[in-house]
Design an enzyme around this catalytic site. Structure first.
Site, PDB file in Angstrom:
ATOM      1  N   HIS C  68       0.842  -1.196   0.000  1.00  0.00           N
ATOM      2  CA  HIS C  68       0.000   0.000   0.000  1.00  0.00           C
ATOM      3  C   HIS C  68       0.878   1.247   0.000  1.00  0.00           C
ATOM      4  CE1 HIS C  68      -2.846   3.091   1.149  1.00  0.00           C
ATOM      5  NE2 HIS C  68      -2.131   3.335   2.236  1.00  0.00           N
ATOM      6  N   ASP C  97       6.645  20.816 -27.302  1.00  0.00           N
ATOM      7  CA  ASP C  97       6.802  19.529 -26.619  1.00  0.00           C
ATOM      8  C   ASP C  97       7.892  19.721 -25.569  1.00  0.00           C
ATOM      9  OD1 ASP C  97       6.883  16.757 -25.890  1.00  0.00           O
ATOM     10  OD2 ASP C  97       6.097  16.270 -27.862  1.00  0.00           O
ATOM     11  N   TRP C 132       7.386   0.241   3.619  1.00  0.00           N
ATOM     12  CA  TRP C 132       7.800   1.035   2.451  1.00  0.00           C
ATOM     13  C   TRP C 132       9.176   1.641   2.683  1.00  0.00           C
ATOM     14  CZ3 TRP C 132       8.506   6.326   0.900  1.00  0.00           C
ATOM     15  CH2 TRP C 132       8.484   7.246   1.952  1.00  0.00           C
ATOM     16  N   SER C 162      13.126   5.866 -13.864  1.00  0.00           N
ATOM     17  CA  SER C 162      12.045   6.625 -14.483  1.00  0.00           C
ATOM     18  C   SER C 162      11.992   8.046 -13.935  1.00  0.00           C
ATOM     19  CB  SER C 162      10.713   5.913 -14.230  1.00  0.00           C
ATOM     20  OG  SER C 162       9.646   6.804 -14.392  1.00  0.00           O
ATOM     21  N   SER C 163      12.032   8.154 -12.612  1.00  0.00           N
ATOM     22  CA  SER C 163      11.897   9.477 -12.010  1.00  0.00           C
ATOM     23  C   SER C 163      13.044  10.392 -12.398  1.00  0.00           C
ATOM     24  CB  SER C 163      11.881   9.366 -10.491  1.00  0.00           C
ATOM     25  OG  SER C 163      10.710   8.734 -10.079  1.00  0.00           O
ATOM     26  N   HIS C 246      12.910  12.291   3.121  1.00  0.00           N
ATOM     27  CA  HIS C 246      12.294  13.567   3.433  1.00  0.00           C
ATOM     28  C   HIS C 246      12.102  14.442   2.198  1.00  0.00           C
ATOM     29  CE1 HIS C 246      10.341  16.545   5.713  1.00  0.00           C
ATOM     30  NE2 HIS C 246      11.005  17.383   4.945  1.00  0.00           N
ATOM     31  N   GLU C 248      11.627  13.402  -0.567  1.00  0.00           N
ATOM     32  CA  GLU C 248      10.520  12.728  -1.254  1.00  0.00           C
ATOM     33  C   GLU C 248       9.162  13.254  -0.802  1.00  0.00           C
ATOM     34  OE1 GLU C 248      10.185  10.595  -3.697  1.00  0.00           O
ATOM     35  OE2 GLU C 248       8.094  10.028  -3.403  1.00  0.00           O
ATOM     36  N   TYR C 250       8.489  16.163  -0.023  1.00  0.00           N
ATOM     37  CA  TYR C 250       8.275  17.431  -0.744  1.00  0.00           C
ATOM     38  C   TYR C 250       8.058  17.195  -2.222  1.00  0.00           C
ATOM     39  CZ  TYR C 250       9.125  19.613   3.602  1.00  0.00           C
ATOM     40  OH  TYR C 250       8.999  19.957   4.902  1.00  0.00           O
ATOM     41  N   SER C 261      -1.877  26.850  -6.291  1.00  0.00           N
ATOM     42  CA  SER C 261      -1.535  28.227  -6.654  1.00  0.00           C
ATOM     43  C   SER C 261      -2.074  28.632  -8.017  1.00  0.00           C
ATOM     44  CB  SER C 261      -0.014  28.415  -6.637  1.00  0.00           C
ATOM     45  OG  SER C 261       0.519  27.996  -5.411  1.00  0.00           O
ATOM     46  N   HIS C 295      14.836  13.810  11.441  1.00  0.00           N
ATOM     47  CA  HIS C 295      13.647  13.894  12.297  1.00  0.00           C
ATOM     48  C   HIS C 295      12.806  12.618  12.209  1.00  0.00           C
ATOM     49  CE1 HIS C 295      11.316  16.129   8.880  1.00  0.00           C
ATOM     50  NE2 HIS C 295      11.135  14.853   8.774  1.00  0.00           N
ATOM     51  N   HIS C 296      13.141  11.767  11.253  1.00  0.00           N
ATOM     52  CA  HIS C 296      12.483  10.460  11.222  1.00  0.00           C
ATOM     53  C   HIS C 296      13.206   9.468  12.125  1.00  0.00           C
ATOM     54  CE1 HIS C 296       9.801  11.420   7.828  1.00  0.00           C
ATOM     55  NE2 HIS C 296      10.786  12.234   7.486  1.00  0.00           N
ATOM     56  N   THR C 321       6.347  27.096   4.703  1.00  0.00           N
ATOM     57  CA  THR C 321       5.088  26.403   4.419  1.00  0.00           C
ATOM     58  C   THR C 321       3.916  27.268   4.864  1.00  0.00           C
ATOM     59  OG1 THR C 321       6.312  24.392   4.946  1.00  0.00           O
ATOM     60  CG2 THR C 321       3.951  24.178   4.632  1.00  0.00           C
ATOM     61  N   LYS C 324       3.074  30.156   2.506  1.00  0.00           N
ATOM     62  CA  LYS C 324       2.254  29.816   1.340  1.00  0.00           C
ATOM     63  C   LYS C 324       0.775  29.795   1.706  1.00  0.00           C
ATOM     64  CE  LYS C 324       5.394  27.227  -1.467  1.00  0.00           C
ATOM     65  NZ  LYS C 324       5.167  26.910  -2.835  1.00  0.00           N
ATOM     66  N   ARG C 443       1.796   1.412  15.053  1.00  0.00           N
ATOM     67  CA  ARG C 443       1.672   1.206  13.604  1.00  0.00           C
ATOM     68  C   ARG C 443       2.079  -0.205  13.254  1.00  0.00           C
ATOM     69  NH1 ARG C 443       5.513   5.473  10.544  1.00  0.00           N
ATOM     70  NH2 ARG C 443       4.724   4.459   8.682  1.00  0.00           N
TER      71      ARG C 443
HETATM   72  C1  HEM Z   1       4.958  21.419   8.489  1.00  0.00           C
HETATM   73  C2  HEM Z   1       5.503  20.493   7.746  1.00  0.00           C
HETATM   74  C3  HEM Z   1       5.893  19.107   8.271  1.00  0.00           C
HETATM   75  C4  HEM Z   1       6.536  18.754   9.413  1.00  0.00           C
HETATM   76  C5  HEM Z   1       7.049  19.684  10.501  1.00  0.00           C
HETATM   77  C6  HEM Z   1       6.668  17.308   9.404  1.00  0.00           C
HETATM   78  C7  HEM Z   1       7.290  16.550  10.393  1.00  0.00           C
HETATM   79  C8  HEM Z   1       7.369  15.164  10.387  1.00  0.00           C
HETATM   80  C9  HEM Z   1       8.096  14.374  11.342  1.00  0.00           C
HETATM   81  C10 HEM Z   1       8.923  14.936  12.498  1.00  0.00           C
HETATM   82  C11 HEM Z   1       7.917  13.061  11.033  1.00  0.00           C
HETATM   83  C12 HEM Z   1       8.514  11.856  11.732  1.00  0.00           C
HETATM   84  C13 HEM Z   1       7.553  11.321  12.713  1.00  0.00           C
HETATM   85  C14 HEM Z   1       7.945   9.962  13.241  1.00  0.00           C
HETATM   86  O1  HEM Z   1       8.089   9.020  12.449  1.00  0.00           O
HETATM   87  O2  HEM Z   1       8.093   9.863  14.468  1.00  0.00           O
HETATM   88  C15 HEM Z   1       7.067  13.020   9.889  1.00  0.00           C
HETATM   89  C16 HEM Z   1       6.656  11.843   9.268  1.00  0.00           C
HETATM   90  C17 HEM Z   1       6.096  11.795   8.023  1.00  0.00           C
HETATM   91  N1  HEM Z   1       5.740  12.882   7.257  1.00  0.00           N
HETATM   92 FE1  HEM Z   1       5.816  14.828   7.845  1.00  0.00          FE
HETATM   93  N2  HEM Z   1       6.091  16.825   8.284  1.00  0.00           N
HETATM   94  C18 HEM Z   1       5.622  17.884   7.560  1.00  0.00           C
HETATM   95  C19 HEM Z   1       5.010  17.811   6.342  1.00  0.00           C
HETATM   96  C20 HEM Z   1       4.854  16.653   5.601  1.00  0.00           C
HETATM   97  C21 HEM Z   1       4.434  16.598   4.239  1.00  0.00           C
HETATM   98  C22 HEM Z   1       4.121  17.819   3.391  1.00  0.00           C
HETATM   99  C23 HEM Z   1       4.383  15.305   3.890  1.00  0.00           C
HETATM  100  C24 HEM Z   1       4.011  14.661   2.564  1.00  0.00           C
HETATM  101  C25 HEM Z   1       3.274  15.184   1.656  1.00  0.00           C
HETATM  102  C26 HEM Z   1       4.781  14.527   5.021  1.00  0.00           C
HETATM  103  C27 HEM Z   1       4.835  13.145   5.018  1.00  0.00           C
HETATM  104  C28 HEM Z   1       5.283  12.398   6.064  1.00  0.00           C
HETATM  105  C29 HEM Z   1       5.346  10.952   6.043  1.00  0.00           C
HETATM  106  C30 HEM Z   1       4.972  10.043   4.871  1.00  0.00           C
HETATM  107  C31 HEM Z   1       5.837  10.572   7.282  1.00  0.00           C
HETATM  108  C32 HEM Z   1       5.987   9.161   7.821  1.00  0.00           C
HETATM  109  C33 HEM Z   1       7.069   8.370   7.259  1.00  0.00           C
HETATM  110  C34 HEM Z   1       7.065   6.956   7.801  1.00  0.00           C
HETATM  111  O3  HEM Z   1       7.484   6.757   8.930  1.00  0.00           O
HETATM  112  O4  HEM Z   1       6.645   6.051   7.074  1.00  0.00           O
HETATM  113  N3  HEM Z   1       5.051  15.378   6.055  1.00  0.00           N
HETATM  114  N4  HEM Z   1       6.746  14.315   9.509  1.00  0.00           N
HETATM  115 CU   LIG Z   2      10.391  14.209   7.038  1.00  0.00          CU
END
Ligand code: HEM
Ligand SMILES: [Cu+2]
Lengths: 105, 196, 594
Positions: C68, C97, C132, C162-163, C246, C248, C250, C261, C295-296, C321, C324, C443
């Protein structure tokens, strides 16, 4: 980034003499690097010296052989931007793995 | 007249040919590829739990020679480009061939080095040094190999008379790739061999 | 369709190098994968609907959440964004093109083959099941014997090719094919965000490429990159993964920012408030995005200094962010709002994205994150940013631009029904996860015991998810209906300002008969802009690049090689390499237009 007007068509930028000169300098710097490597006296400062020398070689190749000295700002930033990110990440990873920790070799 | 549109597609906003912008952007991406590999190499430096260790095996004089060969191949490359741009066919052939041959000598050196290491007991999976070393220098070697094939293809075109000054752009692009590979080696030579 | 000279048939699609057709193929494939990923999610939710449920085994559950996540990120959302890039970028910058039409076709084919390759694992011995993010050393041969993880490693490498290929192409296109007068600071915001996303792609993917190669070496050649017993460090994988991961996120959100926008100014009848701020904050987000990956990893023990640095960086990113969001709201402020479906989705996006951003800032602080990491709170966070954010925005974009693609309008009533169903069920599904996480539900576990206080919230969430699935059917119905009997869209149904709206819908295969001159931002809203008519009948019809079969063949090579690696058959790998070599030469010596 801005509009950069530059040589649209490839034409020689530099005389072959310059190229040979640059190559000679590159060879010389390489020789100096190896010398530094073998000089016991320089051991304590070997890291900064070699970093500077290889950066110099890097820049010479990029500037003359890769024509960045003559090409537009655009191409320069296309290279410099990613290079900066890459170097920053290498340094951050070195820090995370203790390369700059107090007392580390 | 019919080709007006086609001309339009080759006309560029910045005046720089598409291919040249492409190769520079690609080189930017490659910076991150080698950056990640170098970061991995440095993270694992000194962490091998069994030998042989780098200081046991790295042969500085030998690698200095192949480094010199690669540097000189860059010189041959710029001379090749300059010959193509000037329409000097003999020069183009000589210098393109020289670049490719120097690249092949470098690869031969790498082959000798690798087999020596393996012979001394440092196979790919021996320890962390072997894994990071072979991955990093092997990736570089693969890039040199692609470059050699590219250069030989250009040489083939020149021999068939398909490469005049009008096509200098494709030689320039190949050259940019080649010099980048050289520049990466400048870094690796210092990081792996001189700063053991 | 007088100007349509494609010719029909499957073959014409297989050999097409036209960016619009490639965009349509990206769209269709991405939607199909979106439904596959959605089905996997529904199975996950059904299993979690009640405690100690036995609908799905732990083993299958692991495969489902891994596939998923992988599918939604790499096969649904990214390619859906690519569909927008492909269809729109040349139109928005006034080009015929992309810079490298055949490379563009190649990117599509290798994405499609890579996606099929990855999903074929379900048929042969089971799908990848290590998450993932594929954390080491769960992915080692010791803990993941068999070929499931190999599928994942090889599949991601194919998708990476591809990307990167497509990102290189769009960078060159945007830099080099802008119409006269289209300076960088006049480009539509969507074009800008595409440019930034492309840079993120070429810089982020190499890190995971390296990590995947190391993993492959560990699994195939017995190296010890991620084997602690031999001095290896499992955290090196996490670093490489999140150096990619990370940026990614964005890559997933910046295109959405671009869509919003464009939609908000159009439906507010007002030019974008603070255009330079939108652009520069995008640049800043992209740049800072490379400095916050750890931060992850707050919970892995990097130490207080590293945690503080990465925490500060993460909080810093929230500033551009927020900028915007204020710009979008200020654009609507005092505008003459035209409440059509795209604007509904855009407003939904802003609201949902704020919630996701706020929970993001919460776990940007390490002490807080230690409570939240690996719980459903994180699942709530990233679904608010990814689904509430990106997917809502992409739907806004679909309702906005599909009339340009097909020439027919979608039904407004059905669109609004879709929006409300999706909005309500999305919140039903994901809001309770905040509470579940705070109460400690982890999770990636396939079931839970009754009596922990998880039962009701899980049931609500599962009910919500079924409704969410149903809302997608409304969209599909709307799409099919509009093909059959949607009212004609005309050139510019929304009175929008960017160049694509000056063309007929659908645009002719050469886009612009004469390349327009751009005098400023919002070209069609400038004095005289509405009369921009590139269809000057006296101009000769442009000659476009000819179709080519090489891109598809070249894309087949790596897939064959990957299959060979999977089967440990050197022979098959060599066949793949041979296909690559032959098609590279075939391609290189085939003239672009014949
Ligand atoms: C204000 C902006 C953002 C902040 C401060 C932020 C902060 C964080 C932090 C600290 C984590 C880690 C949490 C943990 O695993 O303990 C996290 C996880 C995640 N964030 Fe964000 N994030 C932001 C925006 C976004 C955006 C824009 C996306 C995607 C479109 C996103 C997608 C994710 C995903 C997919 C994870 C989980 C990854 C995983 O463990 O599988 N975040 N975020
Ligand atoms: Cu992140």
């Amino acid at each position: 980034m801005s509009q950069t007007q530059s040589h649209g068509h490839s034409e020689p930028h530099t005389s072959n003499k310059t190229y040979v000169l640059v190559a000679a300098v590159l060879a010389m710097v390489t020789a100096v690097e190896v010398m530094v490597f073998y000089l016991e006296a320089l051991r304590p400062v070997i890291v900064p010296i070699l970093v500077v020398l290889s950066a110099a070689k890097f820049s010479l190749v990029a500037a003359f052989f890769m024509h960045l000295k003559y090409d537009g700002r655009l191409l320069r930033s296309l290279f410099a931007g990613p290079l900066f990110v890459a170097i920053a990440i290498i340094l951050a990873m070195m820090a995370l793995y203790g390369a700059f920790a107090v007392g580390a070799a | 007249m019919e080709h007006e549109a086609v001309m339009e597609m080759h006309h560029t906003t910045t005046g720089i040919p598409h291919r040249k912008v492409l190769i520079w952007t690609f080189i930017g991406s490659e910076c991150m590829l080698f950056g990640s590999l170098i970061a991995g190499y440095l993270a694992y430096r000194g962490r091998s739990v069994v030998g042989p260790y780098p200081e046991d095996l790295l042969n500085i004089p030998f690698i200095t020679v192949t480094t010199f060969v690669l540097l000189m191949s860059s010189l041959a490359m710029v001379l090749a480009l300059s010959a193509v741009q000037r329409g000097n066919r003999r020069g183009s052939i000589i210098w393109l061939a020289a670049t490719a041959v120097l690249g092949m000598i470098f690869l031969g050196g790498q082959y000798i080095e690798f087999s020596h290491f393996v012979h001394e007991g440092l196979g790919l999976s021996r320890n962390l040094f072997s894994a990071t070393f072979f991955l990093l220098t092997g990736t570089h070697g693969a890039h040199v190999t692609v470059g050699v094939i590219w250069l030989l293809s250009l040489l083939g075109m020149e021999l068939k008379g398909n490469l005049g000054p009008g096509k200098a752009e494709i030689v320039e692009v190949a050259g940019l790739y080649w010099h980048f590979v050289d520049v990466v080696w400048i870094v690796l030579f210092t990081v792996i061999y001189l700063l053991v | 369709m007088s100007h349509d000279t494609y010719g029909g048939g499957v073959r014409s699609w297989m050999t097409t190098v036209d960016h619009k057709r490639i965009g349509i193929m990206y769209f269709v494939s991405a939607i199909v994968f979106f439904f596959v990923g959605g089905l996997e999610a529904l199975l996950i939710r059904l299993q979690l609907g009640s405690p100690e449920n036995t609908l799905i085994s732990a083993d299958l559950y692991n495969q489902l959440f891994t596939m998923h996540g992988t599918t939604m990120v790499f096969l649904a959302v990214m390619p859906l964004s690519s569909a927008f890039f492909n269809f729109l970028i040349p139109l928005q910058i006034g080009a015929r093109d992309v810079a490298f039409p055949r490379l563009n076709a190649f990117s599509f084919w290798i994405f499609l083959f890579g996606g099929l390759f990855l999903n074929s694992s379900f048929l042969f011995g089971g799908a990848p099941d290590a998450g993932w993010f594929g954390y080491a050393n769960l992915t080692s041969t010791q803990y993941s014997p068999g070929i499931r993880v190999d599928y994942w490693v090889l599949g991601l490498q194919l998708l990476g090719i591809s990307s990167i290929a497509s990102a290189l192409n769009f960078i060159v296109t945007i830099i080099n094919l802008r119409a006269p007068g289209m300076r960088f600071m006049r480009m539509p915001p969507f074009t800008w965000m595409t440019l930034l996303t492309s840079f993120l792609l070429i810089l982020a993917f190499p890190a995971i490429t390296v990590g995947l190669v190391m993993l492959m070496f560990d699994r195939t050649f017995g190296t010890n990159f991620f084997n602690p017993a031999a001095g290896g460090d499992v955290l090196l994988w996490q670093h490489l993964f999140w150096i990619f991961g990370h940026p990614e996120v964005y890559i997933l959100i910046l295109p959405a920012f671009g869509v919003i926008s464009e939609v908000i100014p159009t439906f507010s009848r007002k030019t974008l408030f603070g255009y330079p701020f939108i652009i520069y904050s995008g640049v800043l987000i992209a740049f800072l995005g490379f400095g916050v990956w750890a931060h992850h990893m707050f919970a892995v023990g990097l130490g207080p200094i590293a945690n503080s640095v990465f925490s500060a960086g993460t909080m810093l990113i929230a500033i551009p962010t927020g900028v915007k969001i204020f710009n979008w709201i200020a654009t609507m402020w005092g505008g003459r709002l035209r409440m059509d479906t795209p604007l509904y989705f855009a407003i939904g996006f802003i609201a949902m994205f704020i919630i996701g951003g706020l929970s993001g800032i919460m776990h940007a602080s390490p002490p807080t994150d230690l409570q939240q990491t690996d719980t459903y709170f994180i699942v709530a966070h990233f679904h608010y940013v990814l689904f509430g954010g990106t997917v809502f925005a992409l739907f806004a974009g679909m309702y906005y631009w599909i009339p340009k693609v097909t020439g027919r309008l979608l039904h407004e009533g059905l669109g609004k029904l879709h929006f409300w169903l999706m909005f309500v069920s999305f919140n039903l599904t994901f809001f309770p996860m905040h509470f579940l996480g705070m109460n400690g539900m982890p999770r990636r576990t396939f079931t839970y015991l009754p009596g922990l206080g998880f039962d009701l919230m899980n049931l609500v969430s599962t009910a919500g998810s079924l409704l969410l699935g149903a809302s997608m059917l409304v969209f599909v119905w709307n799409l099919v209906r509009s093909f059959r009997r949607g009212s004609p869209a005309g050139r510019n149904p929304w009175n929008a300002a960017t160049l694509e709206w000056s063309l007929p819908s659908p645009p002719p295969h050469y886009n612009f008969r004469t390349i327009p001159e751009v005098g400023g931002r919002d070209p069609l809203w400038r004095p005289g802009g509405a009369e921009v008519d590139p269809e000057d009948p006296t101009a000769p019809e442009p000659v476009m690049p000819s179709p080519s079969g090489w891109p598809m063949l070249l894309a087949l090579g790596p897939v064959i090689a990957a299959t060979g690696a999977l089967l440990s058959s050197l022979l098959v790998v060599f066949v793949g390499v041979a296909v690559v070599v032959v098609s590279v030469y075939g391609w290189a010596f085939q003239p672009l237009e014949r």
